[in-house]
Enzyme design. Structure first.
Site, mmCIF file in Angstrom:
data_model
loop_
_atom_site.group_PDB
_atom_site.id
_atom_site.type_symbol
_atom_site.label_atom_id
_atom_site.label_comp_id
_atom_site.label_asym_id
_atom_site.label_seq_id
_atom_site.Cartn_x
_atom_site.Cartn_y
_atom_site.Cartn_z
ATOM 1 N N LYS A 52 70.836 76.050 40.873
ATOM 2 C CA LYS A 52 71.541 75.285 39.832
ATOM 3 C C LYS A 52 70.815 73.957 39.656
ATOM 4 C CE LYS A 52 75.912 73.283 38.408
ATOM 5 N NZ LYS A 52 77.353 73.183 38.630
ATOM 6 N N LYS A 67 71.017 78.804 36.780
ATOM 7 C CA LYS A 67 71.741 78.035 35.773
ATOM 8 C C LYS A 67 71.024 76.723 35.514
ATOM 9 C CE LYS A 67 76.077 75.656 35.311
ATOM 10 N NZ LYS A 67 77.212 75.137 35.984
#
Ligand code: PBG
Length: 336
Positions: free
Chosen positions: A205, A260
């Site tokens: 992330k 992400k």
């Protein structure tokens, strides 16, 4: 991969031959997108209020639990296997330590129980684990002397995870990027008898500017203010470091790893799939949705075509599943 050309190049080879008719393109099609690949993120409102539009996510709404159940009915009918819930926490329930995260009757747990009661095991329920919906400072963890502290945060995340599993979550999705949280959460879940609950780790992330509209949607943008999450989320220049994160999360017990944001990080999706060959998710985040939606609103892009092309790109890069605000729309478009 090396190519060997037994039949020689042009003119004996003409790649346009297999593109000549629609049926032939179907036969040589290498990757497909289906509703079964999609996970739909939903924003949950307290009480029994009407759906609220989100200005920076045109077409996406916040819904109260009763409406969430209707949304999920549509998702099930469209073949979507799972939804992901994010709470919109009222300001008066936010605190410095985000205690509301571990209230067994908080919005997420209440919604999870309602969903389980209505849908049983017919849909997967992903619950996010992090403190940012609940903290006055908008950080994902506990702040001590201006620092987001790791181990103390992990202890709270474990409690949050167990409560969500108890309420009916089928997948716990830690989005906080603290070190060691996957192993700690796995042990906490198992100790509480939730060994069948999966962990989908936000493994790679990034500290991305593409999360802006999400922070508007859950009302954490104002809390975070000028703060950032760079001491725990990864810097966009990293690639090997993402492999390191994934390796650790797998070792600690992650069932699914996630990248992400999505489109700007397709190379990371491909590397994970090639190097680890494990279930891999990608999150087409709020800013990516907003870009496409805004351009389509202006008539600059064909919304449906660009939506489907962007989602297919994730499949080609190696993603098994895609979290996207387009999920229902895409599933319905694929069915028609
Ligand atoms: C919270 C969380 C965020 C997103 C998912 N979980 C925001 C953040 O890390 O600031 C972003 C999702 C999106 O932008 O669509 N930890």
């Amino acid at each position: 991969m090396a190519f060997s050309f037994s039949r020689g190049p042009y003119p004996s080879t003409r790649l346009r031959r297999t593109r000549g008719q629609a049926w032939a393109r179907e036969l040589v099609c290498e990757h497909r997108l289906t509703p079964q690949d999609l996970i739909w993120p939903l924003f949950v409102l307290p009480g029994k209020t009407a759906a609220e539009p989100i200005a920076s996510l045109p077409g996406v709404h916040r819904h109260c639990i009763d409406d969430i159940l209707k949304q999920i009915e549509a998702a099930v009918a469209a073949g979507i296997p799972a939804v992901a819930l994010f709470p919109v926490t009222p300001a008066d329930l936010k605190s410095d330590d985000g205690d509301e995260a571990t209230n067994p009757d908080n919005l997420i747990c209440t919604a999870a129980r309602a969903i389980r009661e209505r849908f049983g095991d017919s849909i997967g329920l992903v619950c996010d684990v992090a403190l940012d919906p609940y903290t006055t400072h908008g950080q994902d963890g506990l702040l001590r002397q201006g620092q987001v502290v790791n181990d103390e945060t992990v202890a709270v995340l474990c409690r949050q995870s167990v409560l969500q599993a108890e309420a009916g979550a089928s997948i716990i999705a830690p989005s906080d990027m603290m070190d060691g949280r996957i192993g700690a959460i796995r042990r906490a879940l198992d100790a509480a008898g939730h060994e069948r609950v999966m962990i989908m780790s936000y493994a790679a992330k990034y500290a991305s500017a593409f999360y802006g509209p999400f922070r508007d949607a859950v009302g954490s943008a104002g809390n975070l203010g000028k703060g950032d999450k760079k001491t725990y989320q990864m810097q966009p220049s990293s690639s090997d470091e993402a492999m390191h994160e994934v390796a650790l999360d797998l070792q600690e017990g992650a069932d699914i790893v996630m990248v992400k944001p999505g489109l700007p990080y397709l190379d990371i999706v491909r590397r994970i799939k090639s190097e680890f060959a494990v279930p891999t998710a990608v999150y087409q985040v709020s800013g990516e949705y907003a870009m496409l939606a805004a351009a389509a609103e202006r008539g600059w892009l064909d919304r449906q075509a660009c939506m489907l092309e962007s989602l297919l790109a994730f499949r080609r890069a190696g993603a098994d599943m895609i979290l996207t605000y387009f999920a229902l729309e895409a599933a319905q478009a694929l069915a028609s």
